[in-house]
Design a protein around this motif. Structure first.
Motif, PDB file in Angstrom:
ATOM      1  N   SER A 395       0.850  -1.190   0.000  1.00 50.00           N
ATOM      2  CA  SER A 395       0.000   0.000   0.000  1.00 50.00           C
ATOM      3  C   SER A 395       0.883   1.236   0.000  1.00 50.00           C
ATOM      4  N   ASP A 396       0.287   2.354  -0.406  1.00 45.94           N
ATOM      5  CA  ASP A 396       1.052   3.601  -0.503  1.00 45.94           C
ATOM      6  C   ASP A 396       1.720   3.944   0.812  1.00 45.94           C
ATOM      7  N   ALA A 399       4.673   1.760   1.447  1.00 50.06           N
ATOM      8  CA  ALA A 399       5.748   2.152   0.539  1.00 50.06           C
ATOM      9  C   ALA A 399       6.411   3.420   1.041  1.00 50.06           C
ATOM     10  N   ALA A 400       5.602   4.343   1.571  1.00 52.78           N
ATOM     11  CA  ALA A 400       6.139   5.602   2.077  1.00 52.78           C
ATOM     12  C   ALA A 400       7.054   5.353   3.271  1.00 52.78           C
TER      13      ALA A 400
END
Lengths: 918, 224
Positions: A395-396, A399-400
């Protein structure tokens, strides 16, 4: 006294022996317990099954019985009844997969009648409501050469068999449908005008015959007592008679008719051709004539590449278009549609027309006359060629977080503010997830879950349709149809983790290489997209080393032994790459070394192996004793081995021969003259070409089933001598000493002159397997189990401990301590080890396994006629809490303990106080 | 126009009669045999549609037979040879039978024995297939039992402290342990909530000294 001790002594020894064996029993039963099975309340919790029937060949609406159904017969030799409302299978009969199961005729009246087989034929009657067999009789034709041109139809409750001998005559026989008694016996009708292009529109047989330029259209009623020919010169009907052809009407049209030259529609009425005023709307249109409440209707469907799918209906009497029949809303893609069956309400009750449409991509759609799609069945999934489990992208947010730790530069304050921002984000998503509650939103993008159990299954089917399936629900997320793909030998390659998957296949017509690259998550084309090569491919592989963009290059070897690297820029990375090409029929294996010479990659022949054997001289036919390759099994790529050796009972280590280049080659030879057959298993090092070990089974037939991993392999063959299936297993060891230093990478050249120790065994299988696979886990820590799909429709999980070739006949105490089970010739296949319980899976062809994020759990997809997905835990779920873990009990106990501590403390202080007062 | 009008040809009835009924019988001699028998339904009467879920597999699906309403089945067009006939039902287990048909069309049915392949235990032909048992695919969830409850680690965790509480007062009678306890008591007085680590260390060190003193006492006794 002495006598007593004398009698006691052997008893005591016996007791010791008993205890020792008892000890072994404990070990044995702990192993028996290894075979995991599920609880009854877990049905459907981790698994799903989808039943398919195959591409529809014949279909007919069953309007007689109360529960509305469609009876279908398919190319996969399946007879089934589909629910009209939902499209689900009501009942299903799977016939033999060979030509003996081919369904030649389906006739649905009060009872369902099928003709199946290929001389001899079987005529069967079925009850349409329950699917139970009612009658069955066999029919053998004398004329075997022409039997493949046979046509069947049912007329006045008699089965009519028609056998044209082209250019000579037609043999027509009539049989009693129920008993098979020959009613009118066989009659030979002279018909010099017949040829391959004739069509049957029962009871008429229509041909285009005659010399070029003076073609005649001839038709004959096969069932009438008097031979009546209807004939008409073709030049009178169409202007250009050279490209004329005949085509029959589809969808069980109620009146006999045909399509001439992809243009004109004709009926045969009162022994005369009756050409309709309505012409074909499109040359490829599929036409059916149906009876409805407003008279006969001519239905036409066709598909246009740009404009999409069309459907029209014209009244036969007036030639006017029927307004109610409309094309479906755009967005429906039905390539080259065909009407399989159609029904319209005939009585006064306003029953609309319904069409069953089968497309080129094997999908079947039930359409309402107003263009609504009632249901769609993706029958392409009945013949899966390749499947791959693909990890979902993170998920974003995750990943962040990962990227946050990658960023090394920046001041402390910048990092701190980033951290705060991240945490604020995490809090927000957490709150959002609380609000959303349990229900999963479809609009949410697919993201990886914590244990990586949620994956995308990408499936390539024989017809060239690619599907993306959510592994938890079995829902089809995306589908894409690629025309002209010969998928029979296609392979999947994961080029970039979770974002680029490539199919290497051949083109249907030319046989040249075809490469399709796409994003496995949404099915959109990516990378090279669809790429047509201009040569045939021999072999392809993936480079181990990714380039800067984390893309693994594809290395292709074509038939001229040129090497192509995709993308070209990655050619510099080609180093230490080896390939082999095995020819099945000639049993030759050729090894290549790939090298980058500064300009391009060249393939150099390094070794070759001819496994055909000395029998090749006997003759050109396949049964002369020359070997042919049944299958080649390399080790799965990117496989991990957990331990380099095995600890024996005497505390020494037996090191495994863990050669990643090892390939198992199974060959088979038959000599019909001497009634001999052999199965040869050969372990070949694919880099050096060295034969590591080999073994022969005499009087055996090979089955293309084998598993190969780590340092062990197993293959199944059928022993003709004992008439039973057997499984041979091998394990390769280096011995008590390592060949190479600990931690050194394996080199095929360095260990070329060393002999591996091989332990071998064979076990009797009490059932015939149809597919085999090994469970896979992330770090290979969990035990390995072999999954055997049986022809009975069960998938059995067999622990490797049972297949181990080191099982001793009489175990020594050391071997017992090691946990080896004593040898028994027959492998137990208990019902508890059946992972699909009572959900029978017909004709399983492949089992695909994939590791999950949980070390204990392996994901399994079985493909055949049905799709079945489940997960197995070979060493039980040691890293998960039990399913029935009692959260309440532990909570109550803990709270009770806390309460008890404080209350005793209170009481203790009171007691102390009292004591002080004393 | 008349010339092009469609016309009908009536050809004489040249019907060559072939006796197809005979042809079937002829073929039986050519190695086209049938395997027949009857499948008995499972005992339970309430099973609907067991016929549809039951198939007959010959040699693992080389030939497939279907059963009729009354459980009978016929497999047609089987050449002479040796065949394993099995009844496949997802819920009930049936014993497979080996049927051997020689080139003269004689039948012999026997039990399947994969280990001793030459052993012959004949079974009647036409086959009579009876269900052996129901397949047990599932583990049985553990039921709540008193013994299980008592031996549950949680329960033991609860019961053991109780026992300790019962035993401790008796140990109090021992003068040496009394002294140790006093020490602990002093510690407890010094701070209302003693630290766990401290408590444990004091307990264990105290215990070991007590043991050693005990052992010493015993030794002294032995010497005496």
């Amino acid at each position: 006294m002495g006598k007593l001790s004398f009698s006691l002594k052997p008893n005591f020894l016996g007791l010791l022996k008993f205890l020792n064996s008892f000890n072994w029993f404990i070990v044995f039963f702990s192993l028996v317990n290894l075979s995991v099975c599920i609880y009854e309340d877990q049905i459907g919790k981790f698994d799903w099954r989808q039943s398919y029937v195959g591409r529809i060949k014949f279909a007919q609406f069953d309007t007689v019985s109360t529960a509305k159904k469609i009876i279908v017969a398919t190319e996969e030799n399946v007879l089934a009844a589909l629910n009209l409302k939902t499209g689900q299978v009501v009942w299903r009969h799977v016939f033999e997969s060979a030509s003996t199961g081919n369904i030649e005729l389906l006739h649905v009246a009060e009872k369902v009648v099928t003709v199946s087989g290929s001389n001899p034929y079987l005529v069967r009657g079925w009850d349409s409501a329950t699917g139970v067999l009612l009658w069955e009789w066999s029919l053998t034709l004398q004329n075997n050469d022409q039997a493949e041109f046979s046509e069947w139809f049912v007329e006045n409750s008699a089965l009519v068999h028609m056998l044209p001998v082209f250019g000579s005559h037609i043999e027509v026989s009539m049989y009693n449908l129920m008993t098979g008694q020959n009613r009118g016996s066989t009659s030979k009708l002279p018909a010099l005008w017949t040829n391959e292009g004739c069509v049957l529109s029962a009871p008429y047989y229509t041909c285009l015959s005659g010399n070029p330029g003076s073609h005649l259209l001839i038709s004959m009623d096969l069932t009438s007592n008097a031979v009546q020919l209807i004939s008409k010169p073709l030049s009178q009907l169409i202007t250009n008679e050279y490209d004329s052809s005949l085509r029959s009407l589809d969808g069980n049209s109620i009146v006999p008719g045909f399509i001439l030259g992809d243009k004109k529609i004709s009926m045969i009425k009162n022994n005369e051709f009756d050409f309709l005023s309505v012409e074909l709307m499109d040359p490829s249109a599929s036409v059916a004539i149906v009876d409805s409440s407003n008279g006969l209707i001519i239905l036409q469907i066709w598909s246009d590449d740009e404009k999409g799918f069309f459907i029209t209906g014209h009244s036969l009497a007036t030639g006017k278009e029927v307004a109610e029949i409309r094309r479906p809303a755009s967005g429906l893609s039905i390539p080259s549609p065909e009407i399989s069956a159609v029904t319209c309400g005939t009585s006064r009750d306003v029953q609309p027309c319904r069409l069953l449409v089968t497309a080129q991509d094997d999908a079947s759609h039930l359409l309402h006359q107003n263009g609504r799609v009632v249901w769609t069945r993706e029958e392409a999934l009945a013949s899966v060629v390749a499947a791959e489990f693909v990890d979902l992208p993170v998920s974003d947010l995750d990943a962040a977080i990962e990227s946050e730790f990658d960023q090394k530069e920046g001041s402390v304050w910048a990092a701190f503010s980033r951290r705060l921002q991240q945490q604020w984000q995490q809090l927000r998503t957490f709150l959002a997830s609380l609000q959303a509650g349990e229900q999963r939103d479809h609009s949410q993008p697919l993201v990886r879950d914590y244990f990586n159990l949620h994956k995308m299954i990408v499936i390539l089917t024989d017809v060239g349709k690619i599907f993306g399936i959510d592994n938890l629900t079995g829902e089809i997320v995306w589908r894409r149809y690629e025309r002209g793909v010969d998928a029979s030998r296609a392979v999947f390659y994961t080029r970039r983790h979770a974002s680029l998957l490539t199919v290497v296949a051949a083109h249907e017509e030319t046989g040249n290489g075809l490469i399709i690259s796409f994003n496995p998550i949404d099915g959109s084309l990516a990378g090279e997209r669809r790429m047509q090569l201009d040569t045939r491919l021999l072999q392809c592989t993936l480079l181990n080393k990714p380039d800067q963009e984390k893309l693994h290059a594809l290395v292709l070897l074509d038939s001229e032994e040129n090497v192509q690297v995709l993308p070209r820029s990655a050619a510099v990375h080609v180093d230490n790459t080896f390939m082999y090409v095995a020819d099945k029929s000639t049993a030759k294996i050729q090894g290549y070394a790939l090298r980058y010479d500064g300009k391009e990659v060249v393939a150099q022949k390094t070794w070759s192996l001819n496994l055909a054997g000395g029998g090749a001289g006997f003759g050109p036919d396949g049964d002369s004793g020359a070997h042919r390759i049944v299958g080649v099994w390399p080790k799965p790529s990117a496989e991990r081995a957990h331990s380099p050796g095995r600890v024996l009972g005497d505390r020494s280590v037996l090191y495994k021969h863990n050669n990643p280049n090892l390939v198992l080659v199974l060959t088979e030879a038959r000599d019909l003259h001497h009634k001999e057959s052999w199965v040869v298993a050969m372990c070949v090092d694919a880099v050096s070409g060295a034969v590591v070990t080999s073994q022969v089974q005499r009087r055996a037939r090979a089955l293309p089933l084998a598993v190969h991993s780590d340092n062990f392999l197993a293959y199944v063959y059928y022993s003709e001598k004992h008439r039973r299936p057997e499984i041979a297993t091998l394990e390769l060891y280096e011995g008590q000493e390592r060949w190479l230093e600990a931690g050194a990478a394996f080199s095929s050249f360095a260990s070329n002159n060393k002999m591996a120790l091989v332990s071998r065994a064979a076990y009797v299988l009490p059932a015939l397997p149809a597919a085999a696979a090994l469970t896979r886990t992330e770090r290979a820590l969990a035990a390995r189990h072999v999954l055997l799909a049986l022809t009975t429709g069960a998938i059995v999980e067999v622990p490797w401990a049972y297949l181990e070739p080191r099982r001793p006949v009489t175990p020594t105490p050391e071997q017992r301590e090691e946990g080896l089970i004593p040898y028994a010739p027959e492998l137990p296949l208990p019902a508890e080890a059946v992972i699909n319980y009572n959900q029978t899976l017909h004709r399983i062809t492949n089992i695909y396994t994939a590791p999950s994020g949980l070390e204990s759990t392996s994901l399994v997809l079985a493909a055949g006629l049905d799709l079945f997905y489940t997960r197995v835990a070979p060493s039980k779920t040691f890293d998960l809490l039990k399913d029935d873990f009692d959260y309440y009990l532990i909570a109550i106990v803990l709270s009770a303990l806390i309460v008890a501590t404080y209350s005793t403390k209170y009481f203790a202080s009171r007691k102390l106080l009292k004591m002080a007062w004393k | 126009m008349e010339l092009y009008a469609s016309f009908i040809l009536i050809v004489g009835l040249i019907h060559q009669v072939l006796c197809a009924a005979n042809s079937i019988e002829e073929d039986i001699g050519n190695g086209r045999n049938i395997i027949e028998g009857r499948v008995f339904p499972p005992e339970e009467q309430n099973i609907n549609g067991w016929q549809i879920n039951t198939r007959i597999h010959v040699n693992g699906g080389e030939y497939i037979g279907f059963i009729r309403d009354d459980g009978t089945f016929v497999i047609h067009n089987v050449p002479s040879g040796s065949y394993v006939v099995e009844v496949v039902n997802p819920d009930y287990m049936y014993e497979p039978v080996r049927v051997e048909i020689n080139s003269k069309g004689k039948y012999r049915a026997r039990k399947v024995n994969y280990i001793q392949t030459s052993q012959v235990i004949q079974v009647p032909y036409p086959l009579r297939m009876k269900p052996l048992s129901k397949f047990r695919y599932f583990q049985i969830r553990e039921q709540w039992r008193l013994t299980d409850f008592l031996f549950n680690p949680m329960v033991i965790m609860m019961v053991l402290p109780l026992l300790l509480i019962m035993i401790l007062p008796k140990m109090m009678n021992d003068p040496e342990t009394k002294e140790d306890l006093k020490q602990i008591g002093n510690l407890a007085k010094m701070s209302e909530m003693p630290e766990m680590s401290e408590m444990f260390t004091s307990l264990f060190s105290g215990g070991s000294t007590a043991k050693s003193t005990n052992a010493k006492a015993k030794q002294v006794k032995k010497r005496q």
